[in-house]
Design a protein around this motif. Structure first.
Motif, mmCIF file in Angstrom:
data_model
loop_
_atom_site.group_PDB
_atom_site.id
_atom_site.type_symbol
_atom_site.label_atom_id
_atom_site.label_comp_id
_atom_site.label_asym_id
_atom_site.label_seq_id
_atom_site.Cartn_x
_atom_site.Cartn_y
_atom_site.Cartn_z
ATOM 1 N N SER A 132 0.827 -1.202 0.000
ATOM 2 C CA SER A 132 0.000 0.000 0.000
ATOM 3 C C SER A 132 0.867 1.260 0.000
ATOM 4 O O SER A 132 0.577 2.232 -0.704
ATOM 5 N N ASN A 146 -6.517 -4.845 2.374
ATOM 6 C CA ASN A 146 -6.902 -3.560 2.977
ATOM 7 C C ASN A 146 -6.382 -3.580 4.421
ATOM 8 O O ASN A 146 -7.125 -3.767 5.369
ATOM 9 N N THR A 198 -6.947 -0.225 0.102
ATOM 10 C CA THR A 198 -6.139 -1.176 -0.655
ATOM 11 C C THR A 198 -5.054 -0.402 -1.411
ATOM 12 O O THR A 198 -5.136 0.820 -1.571
ATOM 13 N N GLY A 233 -13.920 -1.286 -0.156
ATOM 14 C CA GLY A 233 -13.291 -1.334 1.163
ATOM 15 C C GLY A 233 -13.491 -0.034 1.910
ATOM 16 O O GLY A 233 -14.490 0.670 1.706
#
Length: 443
Positions: free
Chosen positions: A314, A338, A343, A371
């Motif tokens: 990430s 996530n 994400t 998410g």
């Protein structure tokens, strides 16, 4: 004339009496002159200041915003920081024996300002216009270098005075992104290492705001690169890379990669360091920092090797660190995890990182994975396309649509499509692009 930080009320009364005798004035006239000498509009305001000093001591914090809601927000942030175990924030709650609650945080903020209660602070802040620290802050807000210099000539101790939550003028100046103001305060002896109640320094702010030149000015003045804010490992470099601010990160890393962990290596696009740390116990060192302000939800980073590795993906994505993305994927990091509020694809899209978006999609990242992102009242059930639309990032929107992203998906909090998010953000061209490619809008 200096601020009367160490002057007692009795001393001030004696000064007024001496002035009255020397000039044959009435006592009230002499008291007014003494008050104005110290920068206060009246004797009662000067006396109230001295009372605040007596309550809070030498660490008195000066209010500088006129809205009580500002201090409510600061109390909330201070509470979040204490709950994250930031040392200075924890210490200020302990100093006043206050519980880690909203009411306790408001009491702490009031007491730090030398006041006995939240209502007293609310009354006090409505009339700050004549107080020297508040006047200096207004000069910063106006980016009025001449006005700031004039105040510092008259009240040199303003350079070392502190305001709400421990913010000094240097820290407040760095938040204006005006390097002239920062340089002026440094020339007058401002403490380049001073951190506020969160441990946040001017150098942290330069990292947060992606200001490489300001960072270099502060570094040349001796700003420390290893100070942590909002949790262990929350160095200026970590703060910069949390947002993927590669430009300032390069300037900071030249003075040392701190902390030396996997997510920092990924954000810096340092493939050799990524490979060195992949299986190292220090890969997850210094991960107590996970949010730059209280607007993000509380979280506790774990020692999970999978979490550490997926988080690094990430951080690489938000920094457009394509080579690091490739290395992490080859080593086994997830493209869709996530780990904390986003994400890799969502972070890359939100930051407008088109190269990273295209690369993640080419490697197999899910184009429409839903998410969380940002604070708890922001991104719930959102996709990368929602956040690209929110920012008006046209190239990213094109890349996501070409990669198969669904332009009709609805978020779980507001019930909006990406086109709705583009419209709400004022990005008409992004909205039209989405609608022309099969997007819809919800009323």
């Amino acid at each position: 004339m200096s601020l009367p930080a160490a002057v007692s009320l009795e001393q001030l009364r004696k000064q007024a009496k001496d002035l009255r005798r020397a000039r044959s004035l009435k006592l009230a006239e002499a008291q007014l002159l003494i008050a104005r000498r110290y920068g206060f509009p009246s004797w009662p305001r000067l006396r109230a200041y001295v009372d605040r000093v007596a309550t809070a001591g030498a660490s008195l914090q000066h209010a500088f915003e006129a809205e009580p809601s500002y201090y409510a927000d600061r109390a909330g942030g201070l509470l979040a920081s204490a709950q994250d175990a930031t040392p200075d924030a924890v210490a200020t709650f302990a100093r006043w024996s206050a519980p880690l609650t909203e009411a306790g945080a408001r009491l702490v903020v009031a007491r730090n300002h030398g006041l006995t209660s939240w209502p007293a602070l609310s009354r006090h802040v409505r009339d700050l216009a004549a107080e020297p620290f508040a006047r200096a802050f207004q000069a910063l807000r106006r980016q009025d270098l001449d006005g700031l210099d004039e105040l510092l000539d008259r009240f040199p101790e303003l350079v070392t005075a502190i305001g709400t939550n421990g913010n000094d003028l240097l820290g407040l100046a760095s938040a204006t992104c005006d390097e002239r103001l920062v340089s002026a305060l440094l020339r007058r002896g401002a403490d380049v290492a001073h951190g506020n109640a969160h441990g946040w320094t001017a150098l942290h702010q330069a990292g947060y705001s992606n200001l490489p030149h300001m960072a270099r000015v502060l570094l040349a003045a001796g700003a420390p690169v290893d100070g942590s804010a909002r949790g262990d490992g929350g160095t200026p470099l970590a703060v910069a890379l949390f947002w993927g601010n590669r430009e300032v990160a390069v300037a900071l890393a030249a003075y040392g990669v701190v902390p030396r962990n996997l997510r920092t290596a990924a954000g810096l696009n340092d493939v050799a360091l990524v490979e060195e740390l992949w299986s190292s116990p220090s890969a997850g060192a210094g991960r107590g920092f996970y949010r730059p302000h209280g607007g993000f939800p509380a979280w506790r980073p774990s020692s999970s090797v999978t979490e550490i590795r997926d988080e690094a993906m990430s951080w690489a994505a938000r920094a457009d660190a394509v080579e690091a993305i490739t290395a992490l994927h080859r080593l086994g990091a997830s493209l869709d995890a996530n780990v904390y509020q986003g994400t890799p694809l969502t972070w890359a899209a939100a930051q407008g990182r088109v190269r990273a978006v295209r690369h993640l999609l080419a490697l197999g990242a899910s184009p429409s994975a839903a998410g969380t992102f940002g604070g708890p009242r922001h991104g719930v059930g959102t996709t990368a396309l929602h956040h690209a639309a929110e920012g008006g990032h046209l190239e990213v929107i094109e890349a996501l649509l070409n990669g198969g992203a669904d332009p009709t998906v609805v978020d779980e909090l507001y019930g909006g499509t990406p086109a709705n998010w583009a419209g709400h953000g004022g990005h008409a061209e992004a909205r039209e692009l989405l609608l022309s490619r099969g997007g819809t809008e919800r009323s």
